[in-house]
Scaffold this active site. Sequence first.
Site, PDB file in Angstrom:
ATOM      1  N   HIS A 193      53.783 -36.252  82.301  1.00 53.62           N
ATOM      2  CA  HIS A 193      53.986 -34.877  82.755  1.00 53.62           C
ATOM      3  C   HIS A 193      54.958 -34.123  81.850  1.00 53.62           C
ATOM      4  CE1 HIS A 193      55.763 -31.971  85.894  1.00 53.62           C
ATOM      5  NE2 HIS A 193      54.526 -31.576  85.687  1.00 53.62           N
ATOM      6  N   ARG A 194      54.464 -33.106  81.152  1.00 56.32           N
ATOM      7  CA  ARG A 194      55.249 -32.375  80.150  1.00 56.32           C
ATOM      8  C   ARG A 194      55.763 -33.333  79.076  1.00 56.32           C
ATOM      9  NH1 ARG A 194      58.840 -28.937  84.611  1.00 56.32           N
ATOM     10  NH2 ARG A 194      57.108 -28.686  86.089  1.00 56.32           N
ATOM     11  N   ASP A 212      52.154 -27.174  79.274  1.00 57.79           N
ATOM     12  CA  ASP A 212      51.985 -25.830  79.829  1.00 57.79           C
ATOM     13  C   ASP A 212      51.975 -24.831  78.677  1.00 57.79           C
ATOM     14  OD1 ASP A 212      52.658 -26.436  82.880  1.00 57.79           O
ATOM     15  OD2 ASP A 212      54.194 -27.421  81.672  1.00 57.79           O
ATOM     16  N   HIS A 220      57.083 -24.595  80.441  1.00 59.28           N
ATOM     17  CA  HIS A 220      56.684 -24.563  81.845  1.00 59.28           C
ATOM     18  C   HIS A 220      57.079 -23.271  82.547  1.00 59.28           C
ATOM     19  CE1 HIS A 220      57.320 -25.201  86.193  1.00 59.28           C
ATOM     20  NE2 HIS A 220      56.161 -25.828  86.104  1.00 59.28           N
ATOM     21  N   GLU A 265      47.720 -27.233  80.795  1.00 53.23           N
ATOM     22  CA  GLU A 265      47.775 -26.252  81.879  1.00 53.23           C
ATOM     23  C   GLU A 265      47.938 -24.843  81.330  1.00 53.23           C
ATOM     24  OE1 GLU A 265      50.438 -24.859  85.732  1.00 53.23           O
ATOM     25  OE2 GLU A 265      50.651 -26.912  84.984  1.00 53.23           O
ATOM     26  N   GLN A 322      43.476 -27.110  82.839  1.00 48.61           N
ATOM     27  CA  GLN A 322      43.685 -26.913  84.258  1.00 48.61           C
ATOM     28  C   GLN A 322      44.592 -25.716  84.512  1.00 48.61           C
ATOM     29  OE1 GLN A 322      45.785 -30.230  86.034  1.00 48.61           O
ATOM     30  NE2 GLN A 322      47.548 -30.019  84.705  1.00 48.61           N
TER      31      GLN A 322
END
Length: 298
Positions: free
Chosen positions: A40-41, A69, A82, A150, A186
């Site tokens: 995640h990230r 992101d 993010h 994302e 996403q």
Amino acid sequence: MHIRPAAATAGALVGLTAFCLPAAAAQAADHPHRPVTVAHRGASAYAPENTVAAVDAAHRMGVAWVENDVQRTKDGKLIVMHDTTLNRTTNVEELYPDRAPWKISDFTLGEIEKLDAGSWFDAKFKGERVPTLERYMDAVSHNDQKLLMELKSPELYPGIEAQILRQLKEEGWLDRQHVKHRLVLQSFNGDSVKKVHELRPALKTGFLGTPAIADLPKYAKFTDQINPSYKTIDMAYVSAVHAFQGAHGRPLEVYTWTVNDAPTAKKVASWGVDGIITNAPDVVRNALKDSGFLVPAA
């Protein structure tokens, strides 16, 4: 058709008993497959999130999938971050004290590239920069990793879907190999996910959120994954999602977030999720391996 930017979780679990698939759940328990572990990230428990350092940290752990992101600067450049503001993860308040609330869209790329995006996390990362999408993709490609990208708050950046797709094409990420095996786009914004699907139908997409079961058929027309917080789902919900075929004729997948401890990883894996998004990919991967979850066949 308008899809809400972030589907409400209220009522998402209503009536799940009727949709639960006991046989499928039992089969998953008897033949457990290890979900994909997604950093995640990047490996953000060990390096500043959404930086090349975090990508490389995941690579050193042997983690193939990373999540990031993407947003857009004032002068139209794509960067990886993010928050829609710069102050949490950089020293923007120090360098630009009079420009609150420090929105990304109020700063040029040149201004953002002057920021320190590492010291807030740990002094040893001092000088780490906010990466452009191009630089980030170069790192992912160099490491031979895969990407869950994302589109962050795309409603703030009209046309960003097409812009990202152009960038991905320039980076060589829209060939058959990448589209089939190494890339998912996403967003929490359903309209944005739908737009990506319309522009590039072959590309795999995911919707971030926990839609009500009754709403899943409309999402299944343009997405391949339903990616909810683990706090909003249970085994019945996962089974219900799997009962629908996504945009490419395969069962909808579930990638859940953000799972950072071994007990929770084992629990959601037992529900049959297809992917686990985590700040600590080594913790999740080791928990699943130690619990006997099997690596899926290629």
